[in-house]
Design a protein around this motif. Structure first.
Motif, PDB file in Angstrom:
ATOM      1  N   ARG A   1     -11.201   3.142  -0.437  1.00 17.34           N
ATOM      2  CA  ARG A   1     -12.145   3.759   0.493  1.00 17.34           C
ATOM      3  C   ARG A   1     -11.487   4.115   1.813  1.00 17.34           C
ATOM      4  O   ARG A   1     -12.019   4.931   2.565  1.00 17.34           O
ATOM      5  CB  ARG A   1     -13.317   2.811   0.743  1.00 17.34           C
ATOM      6  CG  ARG A   1     -14.172   2.518  -0.483  1.00 17.34           C
ATOM      7  CD  ARG A   1     -15.098   1.358  -0.233  1.00 17.34           C
ATOM      8  NE  ARG A   1     -14.347   0.141   0.058  1.00 17.34           N
ATOM      9  CZ  ARG A   1     -14.921  -1.020   0.356  1.00 17.34           C
ATOM     10  NH1 ARG A   1     -16.237  -1.118   0.417  1.00 17.34           N
ATOM     11  NH2 ARG A   1     -14.170  -2.088   0.594  1.00 17.34           N
ATOM     12  N   ASP A   2     -10.348   3.499   2.101  1.00 14.25           N
ATOM     13  CA  ASP A   2      -9.661   3.740   3.367  1.00 14.25           C
ATOM     14  C   ASP A   2      -8.395   4.554   3.141  1.00 14.25           C
ATOM     15  O   ASP A   2      -8.385   5.772   3.256  1.00 14.25           O
ATOM     16  CB  ASP A   2      -9.342   2.403   4.037  1.00 14.25           C
ATOM     17  CG  ASP A   2      -8.782   2.579   5.434  1.00 14.25           C
ATOM     18  OD1 ASP A   2      -8.647   3.723   5.884  1.00 14.25           O
ATOM     19  OD2 ASP A   2      -8.485   1.568   6.087  1.00 14.25           O
TER      20      ASP A   2
ATOM     21  N   CYS B   1       0.838  -1.197   0.000  1.00 15.51           N
ATOM     22  CA  CYS B   1       0.000   0.000   0.000  1.00 15.51           C
ATOM     23  C   CYS B   1       0.874   1.249   0.000  1.00 15.51           C
ATOM     24  O   CYS B   1       1.867   1.339   0.733  1.00 15.51           O
ATOM     25  CB  CYS B   1      -0.915   0.000   1.218  1.00 15.51           C
ATOM     26  SG  CYS B   1      -2.040   1.409   1.290  1.00 15.51           S
TER      27      CYS B   1
ATOM     28  N   CYS C   1      -4.301  -0.344  -0.742  1.00 16.64           N
ATOM     29  CA  CYS C   1      -4.922  -1.615  -0.368  1.00 16.64           C
ATOM     30  C   CYS C   1      -6.438  -1.487  -0.465  1.00 16.64           C
ATOM     31  O   CYS C   1      -7.130  -2.433  -0.841  1.00 16.64           O
ATOM     32  CB  CYS C   1      -4.496  -2.028   1.043  1.00 16.64           C
ATOM     33  SG  CYS C   1      -5.022  -0.871   2.349  1.00 16.64           S
ATOM     34  N   ASP C   2      -6.948  -0.305  -0.133  1.00 23.79           N
ATOM     35  CA  ASP C   2      -8.383  -0.037  -0.226  1.00 23.79           C
ATOM     36  C   ASP C   2      -8.575   1.452  -0.501  1.00 23.79           C
ATOM     37  O   ASP C   2      -8.198   2.291   0.312  1.00 23.79           O
ATOM     38  CB  ASP C   2      -9.083  -0.420   1.084  1.00 23.79           C
ATOM     39  CG  ASP C   2     -10.598  -0.390   0.969  1.00 23.79           C
ATOM     40  OD1 ASP C   2     -11.110   0.315   0.078  1.00 23.79           O
ATOM     41  OD2 ASP C   2     -11.273  -1.068   1.759  1.00 23.79           O
TER      42      ASP C   2
ATOM     43  N   ARG D   1      -2.949   0.155  -9.572  1.00 26.79           N
ATOM     44  CA  ARG D   1      -3.505   0.267  -8.222  1.00 26.79           C
ATOM     45  C   ARG D   1      -2.400   0.625  -7.232  1.00 26.79           C
ATOM     46  O   ARG D   1      -1.313   0.057  -7.265  1.00 26.79           O
ATOM     47  CB  ARG D   1      -4.177  -1.051  -7.830  1.00 26.79           C
ATOM     48  CG  ARG D   1      -4.806  -1.043  -6.450  1.00 26.79           C
ATOM     49  CD  ARG D   1      -5.480  -2.371  -6.167  1.00 26.79           C
ATOM     50  NE  ARG D   1      -5.803  -2.529  -4.768  1.00 26.79           N
ATOM     51  CZ  ARG D   1      -6.264  -3.654  -4.227  1.00 26.79           C
ATOM     52  NH1 ARG D   1      -6.456  -4.707  -4.996  1.00 26.79           N
ATOM     53  NH2 ARG D   1      -6.525  -3.727  -2.927  1.00 26.79           N
TER      54      ARG D   1
END
Length: 215
Positions: free
Chosen positions: A172-173, A148, A169-170, A166
């Motif tokens: 949204r976070d 990340c 890792c997320d 990408r």
């Protein structure tokens, strides 16, 4: 699966990792969550752990040791460096033990590689993780493993995006937190520049003329 396993801390870049696997029972709950064990197997493991606390403590300690070795192997390799021999040795010890109990099983669909191992031991819950890490390390998919971009997070993930772009890792976070941080910094810089410009304009602005009246 092995990447999910190494991500069982809140953040690798924090002073306090935020451990999720604090006990063997947490390990059982994780295994049930990711689907490596069934409900019945989870109940059996929990009962045995309750009746053999020393064995459960040892199995939990080895789970953490395995997780940290896998994490270091992946992260150092992502930097283009060779993993420490100690970490490879630790992982290979676990791999050898898992392979000793592995077998090929015939099913109606064909053959299945059973790495469950000796179910009378609490350690067998780690075998699917060990197999997952070994298979990923020697596969082409290893090139898709990323860390990340949030330095505080440190979680690992498999980038399956089409152009391998990408970063988080997320989204949204960690992704949203990074966006918020950039937005705050941009606004702060803009306000600083604006304040400086206003102050500079005030200094450069011509002073009003003072008329002298002769008495």
């Amino acid at each position: 699966m092995c990447l999910d396993f190494v991500n069982t801390v809140d953040c690798y870049g924090c002073a306090d990792l935020g451990e999720y696997l604090n006990t063997y029972h947490d390990l059982v709950a994780w295994g049930r969550h990711v689907g490596t064990i069934t409900d019945d197997e989870a109940k059996t493991l929990s009962r045995r752990a309750a009746g053999h606390p020393a064995e459960a403590t040892g199995a939990h300690r080895r789970a953490i040791e395995l997780r940290e070795a896998i994490y270091r192997i992946f992260t150092i390799t992502l930097k283009g460096q060779s993993p420490a021999q100690e970490d490879l040795a630790v992982f290979n010890i676990y791999l050898c033990k898992a392979m000793m109990r592995s077998q090929i099983v015939k099913t109606q669909e064909g053959f299945y590689w059973d790495v469950t191992g000796h179910k009378a031991k609490l350690d067998w819950i780690l075998n699917p993780v060990i197999r997952s890490a070994a298979e990923l390390l020697v596969s082409e998919e290893f090139r898709r493993v990323k860390k990340c971009a949030d330095s505080i997070c440190g979680w690992l993930f498999l980038d399956i995006s089409r152009n391998r772009s990408r970063r988080w890792c997320d989204m949204r976070d960690c992704g949203n937190r990074a966006k918020a941080s950039r937005f705050y910094k941009k606004n702060k810089d803009s306000n600083t520049v604006s304040s400086s410009s206003t102050a500079r304009s005030a200094l450069l602005k011509p002073k009003p003329k003072i008329e002298r009246h002769l008495l």
